[in-house]
Design an enzyme around this catalytic site. Structure first.
Site, PDB file in Angstrom:
ATOM      1  N   ASP A 192       0.864  -1.182   0.000  1.00  0.00           N
ATOM      2  CA  ASP A 192       0.000   0.000   0.000  1.00  0.00           C
ATOM      3  C   ASP A 192       0.905   1.239   0.000  1.00  0.00           C
ATOM      4  O   ASP A 192       2.081   1.152   0.361  1.00  0.00           O
ATOM      5  CB  ASP A 192      -0.878  -0.045   1.254  1.00  0.00           C
ATOM      6  CG  ASP A 192      -1.698   1.217   1.441  1.00  0.00           C
ATOM      7  OD1 ASP A 192      -2.402   1.607   0.500  1.00  0.00           O
ATOM      8  OD2 ASP A 192      -1.591   1.830   2.521  1.00  0.00           O
ATOM      9  N   ASP A 206      -2.071  -0.804   5.821  1.00  0.00           N
ATOM     10  CA  ASP A 206      -2.398  -0.159   7.097  1.00  0.00           C
ATOM     11  C   ASP A 206      -3.885   0.130   7.285  1.00  0.00           C
ATOM     12  O   ASP A 206      -4.314   0.422   8.395  1.00  0.00           O
ATOM     13  CB  ASP A 206      -1.639   1.176   7.219  1.00  0.00           C
ATOM     14  CG  ASP A 206      -2.248   2.243   6.333  1.00  0.00           C
ATOM     15  OD1 ASP A 206      -2.753   3.248   6.853  1.00  0.00           O
ATOM     16  OD2 ASP A 206      -2.252   2.051   5.099  1.00  0.00           O
ATOM     17  N   ASN A 237      -9.206  -0.706   3.768  1.00  0.00           N
ATOM     18  CA  ASN A 237      -9.290  -1.147   2.368  1.00  0.00           C
ATOM     19  C   ASN A 237      -8.194  -2.162   2.023  1.00  0.00           C
ATOM     20  O   ASN A 237      -8.126  -2.626   0.886  1.00  0.00           O
ATOM     21  CB  ASN A 237      -9.261   0.048   1.404  1.00  0.00           C
ATOM     22  CG  ASN A 237      -7.934   0.791   1.418  1.00  0.00           C
ATOM     23  OD1 ASN A 237      -7.201   0.772   2.408  1.00  0.00           O
ATOM     24  ND2 ASN A 237      -7.627   1.458   0.327  1.00  0.00           N
TER      25      ASN A 237
END
Length: 272
Positions: A20, A221, A224
């Site tokens: 991410d 984190d 999503n």
């Protein structure tokens, strides 16, 4: 450290690791990438382990330092817009735009409730009408946007809704059944297909590379990232992650500000 001893969640050295961006690779409020993260990605490259990006952001909103990092670390796979748009070597590998009926049904519903929204596509974010909530949410990510109606011929991969938790039930009860929401800010929500997630984008990538689930690892984190954690051989939450993500992860590494990526890869035996 020994690679993948019995006490660790992954059975074998990963062939690809998905990261991410916001508050995983990139310290959002400082607009910077930790030096230790650059080191970690350089060492993965040396070891022949592919790195890939898996983000809620569209390609047009990848920060320039992350683009530079991708070039330096030979990262050519981008799972964007929560898996709704996937690129490899700058070419579209897959995309999953919303249907016209999903767009029309959602926007009519949000208008009835007086809630601001935006259309998110690969190349731009279009905001038909402004609001205080929208400015707060988009401002938190320094997101540029264009006001005015969007071109109907441009595929829309998700809708952003701008409302707080107190209005969530009213919004979500009236959305088309094929859509769901995931919150990323006090006033910011992604509205995307029920089947849409980073996991779907990752599955597309793994299939294209002839890799199995167990060949993949992921770091994230946020909420999503939940499906992503469950769609790889080893899901790693950074120490600053949402508590629910930490609970679902196979491993929790130190926070991003404490060299979390480098230390996590060492803890898991991927890097020594």
């Amino acid at each position: 450290s020994a690679p993948f001893s019995d006490g660790l969640p992954m059975k074998r050295t990963p062939k690809i690791i998905f990261f991410d961006i916001d508050d995983t690779l990139w310290i959002k409020d400082e607009q910077r990438i930790p030096d230790s993260t650059r080191t970690a990605l350089g060492r993965l490259k040396e070891r022949g382990i592919a790195a890939a990006i898996a983000t809620g952001r569209p390609p047009c909103l990848i920060p320039d330092p992350i683009r530079a990092l991708m070039a330096d670390a030979a990262i050519d796979i981008l799972v964007a817009i929560n898996g709704q748009y996937v690129e490899r070597s700058g070419q579209v590998l897959a995309e999953f735009p919303l249907s016209r009926s999903e767009l029309d049904g959602t926007t009519a519903h949000l208008r009835r409730l007086g809630i601001a929204y935006a259309y998110e596509s690969a190349r731009k974010i279009s905001v038909p009408a402004d609001s205080r909530e929208m400015q707060a949410a988009l401002g938190s990510l320094s997101i540029p946007y264009q006001t005015g109606e969007t071109d109907p011929d441009i595929p829309v991969h998700q809708i952003l809704g701008f409302y707080d938790e107190s209005r969530a039930e009213a919004v979500e009860s009236g959305l088309p059944d094929s859509l769901r929401t995931t919150r990323w800010h006090t006033f910011g929500v992604d509205i995307l297909p029920r089947r849409g997630s980073k996991a779907r984008g990752i599955r597309t990538v793994l299939d294209s590379l002839g890799l199995a689930t167990d060949d993949a690892m992921a770091f994230g984190d946020g909420l999503n990232d939940m499906e992503m954690m469950q769609s790889v051989g080893c899901g790693v939450a950074v120490g600053n992650a949402h508590p629910q993500l930490k609970a679902a992860a196979d491993h929790v590494c130190p926070p991003i500000r404490e060299d979390g990526i480098l230390r996590g890869l060492a803890e898991l035996g991927v890097l020594d």
